[in-house]
Design an enzyme around this catalytic site. Structure first.
Site, PDB file in Angstrom:
ATOM      1  N   PRO A 111      15.922  16.285 -59.540  1.00 44.25           N
ATOM      2  CA  PRO A 111      14.700  15.816 -60.210  1.00 44.25           C
ATOM      3  C   PRO A 111      14.279  16.752 -61.346  1.00 44.25           C
ATOM      4  CG  PRO A 111      14.322  16.155 -57.836  1.00 44.25           C
ATOM      5  CD  PRO A 111      15.724  16.593 -58.123  1.00 44.25           C
ATOM      6  N   GLU A 128      16.128  20.716 -49.920  1.00 40.40           N
ATOM      7  CA  GLU A 128      15.061  21.218 -50.787  1.00 40.40           C
ATOM      8  C   GLU A 128      15.600  21.749 -52.108  1.00 40.40           C
ATOM      9  OE1 GLU A 128      11.884  20.781 -49.931  1.00 40.40           O
ATOM     10  OE2 GLU A 128      12.728  19.787 -48.183  1.00 40.40           O
ATOM     11  N   ARG A 149      30.506   0.744 -66.601  1.00 36.87           N
ATOM     12  CA  ARG A 149      30.423  -0.529 -67.324  1.00 36.87           C
ATOM     13  C   ARG A 149      30.535  -0.342 -68.839  1.00 36.87           C
ATOM     14  NH1 ARG A 149      25.678  -1.942 -69.141  1.00 36.87           N
ATOM     15  NH2 ARG A 149      25.775  -4.166 -68.682  1.00 36.87           N
ATOM     16  N   ASP A 158      22.940  -5.348 -74.349  1.00 41.15           N
ATOM     17  CA  ASP A 158      22.144  -4.778 -73.265  1.00 41.15           C
ATOM     18  C   ASP A 158      20.772  -4.345 -73.727  1.00 41.15           C
ATOM     19  OD1 ASP A 158      24.023  -5.002 -71.365  1.00 41.15           O
ATOM     20  OD2 ASP A 158      24.693  -2.921 -71.428  1.00 41.15           O
TER      21      ASP A 158
END
Ligand code: ADE
Length: 237
Positions: A87, A114, A151, A165
């Site tokens: 993150p 963690e 892709r 897209d």
């Protein structure tokens, strides 16, 4: 291209075994290997994590098995770029996916618990987050990155598909409809039924711009800037 994923949950990667990614693997356009981090431990308990120095809650992924796994994989594909899912990383987006799709290979380390021993970052090329929220681990982000990159590989989709897209040119997708033309009183817009290609293209472009402006103003400003600079291909018609 080759993608190697290092994880403590190797059984979770079922979504990569279906649909477009599976077809790309079957056609030999991409090789995906899932590595169990525990196989790179040297102790008899196969310990992949430990308590953090300085105290505190949670467990930290140990650096020794991660280094051993990356070194092992690099012997097979030395030019692979190494990604750590976290993150704390740079936000993933279509531009980064495009950049990664042009590399000879990716080694994705799934972060966990963690955190990961900071020394792992010394062998990482990209720390990547898939969004401002915290997941229980890096496996879903690894699948998101893999799906998105695969892709984009040449031949995986029909040639023109990625151009249309969302995000390819800073625009969200236009609304799509299929049969029937009327459902519960909701009608497909007349322009789409007109059979007039110019009209259809114009309708789609207008709708894509309207949606982007309403839902993603920052993205829209980038698109308008591109249009003003006359960047080739940022029209979606
Ligand atoms: N691990 C936990 N949450 C994550 C996120 N949002 N992106 C990447 N890795 C993560």
């Amino acid at each position: 291209m080759r993608i190697d994923i290092i994880t403590i949950f190797p059984d979770i990667f079922v979504p990569l075994d279906v649909s477009i990614v599976k077809r790309a693997v079957d056609k030999g356009m991409v090789e995906i290997n899932i590595w169990n981090l525990r196989d790179f431990t040297k102790d008899k308990h196969k310990k992949v994590d430990d308590t953090p120095y300085g105290g505190g809650k949670g467990m930290v992924l140990r650096c020794e098995p991660v280094f051993a796994a990356v070194e092992h994989i690099k012997k097979e594909n030395k030019n692979s770029k190494v990604i750590l899912t976290t993150p704390q990383g740079t936000l993933f987006n279509q531009n980064l996916a495009k950049k990664l799709s042009k590399t000879p290979g990716l080694i994705i380390i799934c972060g966990h618990y963690e955190g990961v021993d900071e020394r792992v970052c010394s062998i990482v090329d990209y720390e990547i987050s898939i969004g401002d929220y915290v997941l229980t681990g890096g496996e879903l982000p690894a699948m998101v990155i893999t799906d998105c990159v695969v892709r984009l590989l040449p031949g995986v989709l029909p040639e023109e598909a990625p151009v249309y897209d969302s995000f390819h040119q800073y625009l969200l997708d236009w609304p799509s409809y299929t049969k029937p033309s009327v459902f519960k009183g909701m009608r497909v817009p007349d322009d789409l039924l007109s059979g007039n290609h110019k009209k259809i293209a114009q309708w789609r472009k207008t709708q894509a711009e309207k949606r982007t402006k309403e839902r993603r103003p920052v993205l829209y400003r980038r698109y308008v800037k591109g249009e003003q600079n006359g960047q080739k291909g940022n029209r979606r018609d």
